[in-house]
Design a protein around this motif. Structure first.
Motif, PDB file in Angstrom:
ATOM      1  N   GLY A   1       1.528  -1.198   2.789  1.00 18.21           N
ATOM      2  CA  GLY A   1       1.229  -0.878   1.337  1.00 18.21           C
ATOM      3  C   GLY A   1       2.123  -0.243   0.357  1.00 18.21           C
ATOM      4  N   ASP A   2       1.699   0.801  -0.475  1.00 17.61           N
ATOM      5  CA  ASP A   2       2.550   1.373  -1.362  1.00 17.61           C
ATOM      6  C   ASP A   2       3.781   1.920  -0.811  1.00 17.61           C
ATOM      7  OD1 ASP A   2       0.943   0.683  -3.561  1.00 17.61           O
ATOM      8  OD2 ASP A   2      -0.276   2.267  -3.558  1.00 17.61           O
ATOM      9  N   PHE A   3       3.702   2.572   0.311  1.00 13.45           N
ATOM     10  CA  PHE A   3       4.970   3.112   1.064  1.00 13.45           C
ATOM     11  C   PHE A   3       5.975   2.207   1.081  1.00 13.45           C
ATOM     12  CE2 PHE A   3       5.303   6.750   4.305  1.00 13.45           C
ATOM     13  CZ  PHE A   3       6.597   6.946   3.776  1.00 13.45           C
TER      14      PHE A   3
ATOM     15  N   LEU B   1       1.997  12.160   2.411  1.00  9.06           N
ATOM     16  CA  LEU B   1       0.663  12.334   2.128  1.00  9.06           C
ATOM     17  C   LEU B   1       0.272  12.814   0.832  1.00  9.06           C
ATOM     18  CD1 LEU B   1      -2.157  13.218   3.542  1.00  9.06           C
ATOM     19  CD2 LEU B   1      -1.020  15.534   3.681  1.00  9.06           C
ATOM     20  N   ASP B   2       1.053  13.632  -0.006  1.00 10.74           N
ATOM     21  CA  ASP B   2       0.722  14.192  -1.301  1.00 10.74           C
ATOM     22  C   ASP B   2       0.364  13.165  -2.314  1.00 10.74           C
ATOM     23  OD1 ASP B   2       0.641  16.680  -0.054  1.00 10.74           O
ATOM     24  OD2 ASP B   2       2.301  17.325  -0.955  1.00 10.74           O
ATOM     25  N   ILE B   3       1.446  11.896  -2.151  1.00 11.22           N
ATOM     26  CA  ILE B   3       1.442  10.854  -3.159  1.00 11.22           C
ATOM     27  C   ILE B   3       0.510   9.506  -2.726  1.00 11.22           C
ATOM     28  CG2 ILE B   3       3.631  11.826  -4.347  1.00 11.22           C
ATOM     29  CD1 ILE B   3       5.232   9.442  -2.895  1.00 11.22           C
ATOM     30  N   GLY B   4      -0.211   9.613  -1.599  1.00 20.20           N
ATOM     31  CA  GLY B   4      -1.174   8.940  -1.258  1.00 20.20           C
ATOM     32  C   GLY B   4      -0.728   7.672  -0.469  1.00 20.20           C
ATOM     33  N   TYR B   5       0.492   7.744   0.019  1.00 19.77           N
ATOM     34  CA  TYR B   5       1.006   6.813   0.959  1.00 19.77           C
ATOM     35  C   TYR B   5       0.584   6.843   2.290  1.00 19.77           C
ATOM     36  CZ  TYR B   5       4.829   6.041  -2.578  1.00 19.77           C
ATOM     37  OH  TYR B   5       5.317   5.715  -3.732  1.00 19.77           O
ATOM     38  N   LEU B   6      -0.147   8.014   2.883  1.00 16.18           N
ATOM     39  CA  LEU B   6      -0.395   8.108   4.152  1.00 16.18           C
ATOM     40  C   LEU B   6      -1.922   8.860   3.995  1.00 16.18           C
ATOM     41  CD1 LEU B   6       2.421   9.968   6.200  1.00 16.18           C
ATOM     42  CD2 LEU B   6       1.580   7.467   6.301  1.00 16.18           C
ATOM     43  N   GLU B   7      -2.911   8.062   4.786  1.00 20.89           N
ATOM     44  CA  GLU B   7      -4.278   8.894   4.980  1.00 20.89           C
ATOM     45  C   GLU B   7      -4.052   9.895   5.822  1.00 20.89           C
ATOM     46  OE1 GLU B   7      -7.137   7.705   3.522  1.00 20.89           O
ATOM     47  OE2 GLU B   7      -5.907   6.135   2.324  1.00 20.89           O
TER      48      GLU B   7
END
Length: 132
Positions: A30-32, A87-93
């Motif tokens: 994904g975005d990561f 986590l904070d930037i939405g790369y990890l659930e």
């Protein structure tokens, strides 16, 4: 208990290897995967954990091994901090974050325990030298 003769036999290294694999897996999704800076930084931190365990094990003196374990443990903290960023930037659930954080904390505990054990051995060796 049998004597550990190779760094590959150390539970700390084995757990760090598994953590590194999981970090590489999540940073290629994904975005990561598009954030080369953070992805590479967290990968380097994970690789540093296992590499410093291995390098320290191969050193001649227990003091050197202890120092490399300290660096390895510090890399665990660096990795955990970067997981919070992801986590904070939405790369990890949240579930994946919790799993990776747990693994990183487990590795840090094991490395810390190994570091304490090595320090005790070092002190015992120093005491033996003083009494001879």
């Amino acid at each position: 208990m049998s004597k550990v003769e190779r760094f590959e036999d150390l539970i700390a290294w084995q757990k760090a290897r598994s953590l590194t694999k999981h970090i590489y897996q999540v940073t290629q999704e994904g975005d990561f995967a598009k954030d080369f800076g953070l992805a590479r930084q967290i990968q380097r931190a994970a690789v540093s954990i296992m590499s410093n365990i291995a390098e320290g094990f191969e050193r001649t003196h227990l003091g050197e091994f202890h120092q490399f374990l300290s660096i390895s443990k510090s890399s665990c903290a660096e990795l955990r901090s970067q997981l919070y960023v992801a986590l904070d930037i939405g790369y990890l659930e949240k579930d994946k974050f919790n799993q990776l954080l747990y693994e990183a904390e487990e590795v840090a505990r094991i490395v810390g325990g190994l570091r304490i054990s090595i320090n005790k051995q070092k002190q015992q060796n120093n005491s033996k030298l003083k009494t001879q």
